[in-house]
Design a protein around this motif. Structure first.
Motif, PDB file in Angstrom:
ATOM      1  N   GLY A   5      -6.481  -1.950   8.524  1.00  0.00           N
ATOM      2  CA  GLY A   5      -7.575  -2.815   8.938  1.00  0.00           C
ATOM      3  C   GLY A   5      -7.985  -2.520  10.363  1.00  0.00           C
ATOM      4  N   ASN A   7     -10.793  -3.941  13.580  1.00  0.00           N
ATOM      5  CA  ASN A   7     -11.853  -4.764  14.151  1.00  0.00           C
ATOM      6  C   ASN A   7     -12.358  -4.088  15.421  1.00  0.00           C
ATOM      7  N   SER A  21     -15.845  -5.579  11.145  1.00  0.00           N
ATOM      8  CA  SER A  21     -14.499  -5.453  10.598  1.00  0.00           C
ATOM      9  C   SER A  21     -14.503  -4.465   9.444  1.00  0.00           C
ATOM     10  N   ARG A  23     -11.950  -2.843   6.215  1.00  0.00           N
ATOM     11  CA  ARG A  23     -10.770  -2.810   5.367  1.00  0.00           C
ATOM     12  C   ARG A  23      -9.988  -4.117   5.376  1.00  0.00           C
ATOM     13  N   TYR A  24      -8.638  -4.052   5.465  1.00  0.00           N
ATOM     14  CA  TYR A  24      -7.840  -5.185   5.018  1.00  0.00           C
ATOM     15  C   TYR A  24      -6.867  -5.753   6.051  1.00  0.00           C
ATOM     16  N   ALA A  25      -6.765  -7.075   6.027  1.00  0.00           N
ATOM     17  CA  ALA A  25      -5.718  -7.778   6.758  1.00  0.00           C
ATOM     18  C   ALA A  25      -4.413  -7.787   5.958  1.00  0.00           C
ATOM     19  N   LYS A  32      -9.549  -9.328   3.090  1.00  0.00           N
ATOM     20  CA  LYS A  32     -10.399  -8.569   4.004  1.00  0.00           C
ATOM     21  C   LYS A  32     -10.110  -8.932   5.465  1.00  0.00           C
ATOM     22  N   MET A  33     -10.202  -7.936   6.322  1.00  0.00           N
ATOM     23  CA  MET A  33     -10.198  -8.186   7.756  1.00  0.00           C
ATOM     24  C   MET A  33     -11.571  -8.737   8.127  1.00  0.00           C
ATOM     25  N   PRO A 187      -3.020 -11.293  10.248  1.00  0.00           N
ATOM     26  CA  PRO A 187      -2.763 -10.263   9.238  1.00  0.00           C
ATOM     27  C   PRO A 187      -1.323  -9.751   9.275  1.00  0.00           C
ATOM     28  N   THR A 305      -6.283  -2.949  15.667  1.00  0.00           N
ATOM     29  CA  THR A 305      -5.871  -2.462  14.353  1.00  0.00           C
ATOM     30  C   THR A 305      -4.499  -3.014  13.986  1.00  0.00           C
TER      31      THR A 305
END
Length: 334
Positions: A5, A7, A21, A23-25, A32-33, A187, A305
């Motif tokens: 993830g 940001n 943002s 990808r993923y948290a 999602k992030m 996350p 990240t």
């Protein structure tokens, strides 16, 4: 680069103009992030802590060149071969105190018992070189500043920072205390093998304990751009903000590959065109973070990240950002 993830936010002329943002948290559950997700910012915390110390200086409650032992009434340094009574607040802020790096990789679930700040410092704060002689990156030094703030104010470090620094700067989604009420929640981090690292906290907070959003860190760096933004002047005078960005010590070795000097809570480099860049990054178990700011032009970038293997990604993004802004060279972009 396959980071779990990311940001990113951009600042221009002292204002955040973009945040996004990716990808993923949480990879497993595909959460999602988002740009309002509370993230571990790790050692970016030091830059924020430096504002807290400077606030007390501005109020006349402490002096930068006074030894810290003058203010410590409830704790004493462990024995060492060097003179702990010589360590000043300026030296702690500028990473020239001679304190060791400190214990790395030890963290705790938010729900389990953990040692107190004083217990951690009694273990870690063993002076390993003469104060004031050279730059030495130290978590322990900044955690001593956490104790200093508590001793001088008579209160809790996180509460002081919330009341005197974070809220006045407009950092409404930031805290040195983890909370189950964070929404979205913090996350998972991901280590060098991309294995998940559950949410954790440190027993000490000043060096790496801040939880914040990419937008709030953009707000923070904007506060230092006094030619464009007045938000920082709600907390510190312009002259004292500038002191944080003034070189205190040249940086040798590994860190010197990227940065010229260290101020108080900030890495500093002088660009070939004469402009000054200030920055700080952080790394923890499953996290890497960075901000870069050019106060004179009002430009800045923040990258958070939840990955411990994102350094090449940072270098790529910072290099692109520098070219996009026509900066001759910037930090990791070198």
């Amino acid at each position: 680069y396959d980071n779990p993830g990311v940001n990113i936010s951009l600042v221009q002329k002292g204002k955040m103009v973009w945040a996004k943002s990716f990808r993923y948290a949480d990879l497993e559950n595909k959460r999602k992030m988002t740009s309002d997700t509370y993230c571990r910012v790790e050692s970016i915390s030091r830059s924020v802590t430096a504002w807290g110390v400077m606030k007390l200086t501005e109020q006349g409650r402490l002096k930068l060149d006074t030894p810290i032992v003058h203010y410590l009434k409830t704790w004493s340094f462990p024995e060492s071969s060097f003179q702990t009574s010589a360590i000043t607040i300026r030296q702690l802020l500028s990473q020239t105190s001679g304190m060791p790096l400190g214990t790395i990789g030890v963290h705790y679930s938010p729900y389990e018992n953990k040692p107190s700040l004083k217990e951690v410092l009694t273990r870690d704060a063993v002076l390993e070189r003469e104060p004031g002689q050279s730059f030495s990156y130290s978590n322990t030094g900044f955690n001593l500043l956490e104790l200093l703030i508590e001793e001088v104010t008579g209160g809790d470090f996180a509460e002081y920072m919330q009341l005197e620094i974070l809220k006045p700067l407009g950092m409404e989604h930031s805290s040195f205390n983890w909370s189950v009420s964070f929404d979205p929640p913090v996350p998972f981090g991901y280590d060098t093998r991309n294995s998940p690292v559950p949410v954790y906290v440190y027993p000490d907070k000043a060096a790496g304990g801040l939880l914040s959003t990419v937008e709030d860190i953009a707000t923070f760096i904007s506060a230092g751009m006094t030619g464009f933004s007045s938000s920082g002047l709600n907390v510190l005078k312009a002259e004292n903000i500038n002191k944080l960005y003034t070189p205190e010590v040249e940086i040798p070795g590994f860190y010197g590959i990227v940065f010229d000097s260290y101020g108080m809570g900030h890495f500093i480099e002088r660009l070939p065109n004469g402009e000054k860049a200030v920055s700080h990054g952080g790394q923890g178990s499953g996290w890497m973070t960075h901000f870069h700011s050019i106060p004179e032009t009002g430009d800045g970038i923040v990258i958070l990240t939840n990955s411990q293997r994102s350094l090449p990604f940072f270098a790529h993004i910072l290099s692109d950002w520098a070219r996009w802004n026509s900066f001759p060279s910037v930090g990791m972009g070198k």
